[in-house]
Design an enzyme around this catalytic site. Sequence first.
Site, short mmCIF file in Angstrom:
data_model
loop_
_atom_site.label_atom_id
_atom_site.label_comp_id
_atom_site.label_asym_id
_atom_site.label_seq_id
_atom_site.Cartn_x
_atom_site.Cartn_y
_atom_site.Cartn_z
N TYR A 103 0.84 -1.20 0.00
CA TYR A 103 0.00 0.00 0.00
C TYR A 103 0.87 1.26 0.00
CZ TYR A 103 -3.39 3.43 1.83
OH TYR A 103 -4.18 4.53 2.02
N LYS B 231 1.13 4.11 -2.95
CA LYS B 231 0.90 5.53 -2.68
C LYS B 231 2.13 6.36 -3.07
CE LYS B 231 -3.32 5.71 -1.24
NZ LYS B 231 -4.29 6.45 -2.08
#
Lengths: 325, 325
Positions: free
Chosen positions: A148, A152
């Site tokens: 994740y 990002k």
Amino acid sequence: MKILVLGAAGMIGRKLIERLLQHGSLRGQAISKIHGFDVVEGAIASTDSVEVTMSAGNISEPTVVDALVEDQPDVIFHLAAIVSGEAEADFEKGYRVNMRGTQNLFDAVIARTGYVPRIVYASSIAVFGAPFPEAIDDDFHLTPLTSYGTQKAIGELLLADYSRKGHFDGIGLRLPTVVVRPGKPNLAASGFFSNIIREPLSGLPAVLPVSEDVMHWMASPRSAVGFFIHAAELDGDVVGPRRNLTMPGLAITVGGMIEALRSVAGSKASDLIEHKTDPTIAGIVANWPRNFSADRAESLGFSSEKSFEAIIHAHLEDELDGKLP
Amino acid sequence: MKILVLGAAGMIGRKLIERLLQHGSLRGQAISKIHGFDVVEGAIASTDSVEVTMSAGNISEPTVVDALVEDQPDVIFHLAAIVSGEAEADFEKGYRVNMRGTQNLFDAVIARTGYVPRIVYASSIAVFGAPFPEAIDDDFHLTPLTSYGTQKAIGELLLADYSRKGHFDGIGLRLPTVVVRPGKPNLAASGFFSNIIREPLSGLPAVLPVSEDVMHWMASPRSAVGFFIHAAELDGDVVGPRRNLTMPGLAITVGGMIEALRSVAGSKASDLIEHKTDPTIAGIVANWPRNFSADRAESLGFSSEKSFEAIIHAHLEDELDGKLP
């Protein structure tokens, strides 16, 4: 002023649309239309002055995203993402939605000649990975230790380069952990930060799975929504080429949070917290950032709560009509 | 030990294959096969013990890359890229080759269950963007100011996350500017760093387009090849989760380079340098990094020249049979 919100059914997306409807304007222009998009369709009613529409789909499909920017919204808030735990468990899905979905949005914008919207992108402090300095400053490198966080961080890099080339005018916000989340307790590793405040404030018990000396970086949902609005209003030239900003927050220990709960709601609230260490959660949290110095964002006018009491009061006012149990 | 080299027709790729053939082994195993791939087909002959094959194509095509890893090479050196100037001029092509080409390689490896090769990835100090501290350390953030630097930084992030998940065992190398490049003068903005040494050493004139106080970070082609070999040999567990390393180099001013040229080859060589400022090149170079501290790489055993005289001698030995003009 037309606005597109990706991730409109999530907690922040929903509150953001509500705040935009309250304001009625953005960047000095009256808001005429807000379209909200998510994997599940949200439900927010139009007002007399603003048409609100909703649709559902998946940003990993280029044609879906392309259709969303068809009418060239002036401001795009991109909050759509597979959350941290799911992106870690399903490697392929995380990259498909969080990385390629974001690329799909950026490429759909680029494909329209002369269309240069403001894009406000929800990044995360998950772009940083341990070991950390005492406080993570604006020059600390991005070494995510989750998929994740990696996804990002890639979004941040693309946003900065596409903005530098003038393809759009992007600003990325590294959000603190948002506390107090309304709703039911959930199983996210970070869930307890909200649970131990929200549940006792409603007279319900909560479990604390880590020790009281755990420190973390937090801001209220109200502040998080404020970050997005402020980012939409900012002059891109003032921001400069470094388009991704660590948002301000409050570094506080769990012990400090409990003390603040006691001072606001008394020991009958704080006594509802049961200390029961969960080694798995404690292990995950041990690798999380504890503290930041968000000097750049503060100098650009972003602000958040200076005390945990203020975070609790924001929750009481926004979710419980200002009432203690 | 089977080896795949992407970018095999470039200066470093070619020298890397030649060095591997000299060594005959890697990671303690005899090399049986080297396949070199590039947009144009290279030409390096097999030896008695090592079969060398070459092919040409484009890494932006997933099927092409997939075929390259079909026989599961033990070590993959990924040096294939559109160079900085071209990636800046052709936005779409840069992303297609440098970002998606790298993703194609990583995904082709992932698609083969149980196949976990060592991948050594050529990154660049272009992942860093001004303003810089006095010396850029291992914790400085990635804020590329070019599309090339952005694409390399994205490759770094993917390499670290895919390695963390055990999909392959990657190491990324942020290469210094490689000096002295053999061959003809070229129009790259960084070309003069090599031109002002290589040309005078062959009795030819050269133009210096920036002032003598420009400082930059350099290593010889010989050292650059050494970085790739050393990275291939390293124990991944010792490297840890931060898989991308700033390679050692020498921070020296142009004035210092000229002084070293004079000390090695006399003023008849250094007098061949004509000072003629080019404002465009001077402007580009002003945003380049000047100095680094490459502590992590050095602690992992990477090394390069400690003086510019040593860089000149490496050029004389490797390109001019050790002879001065």
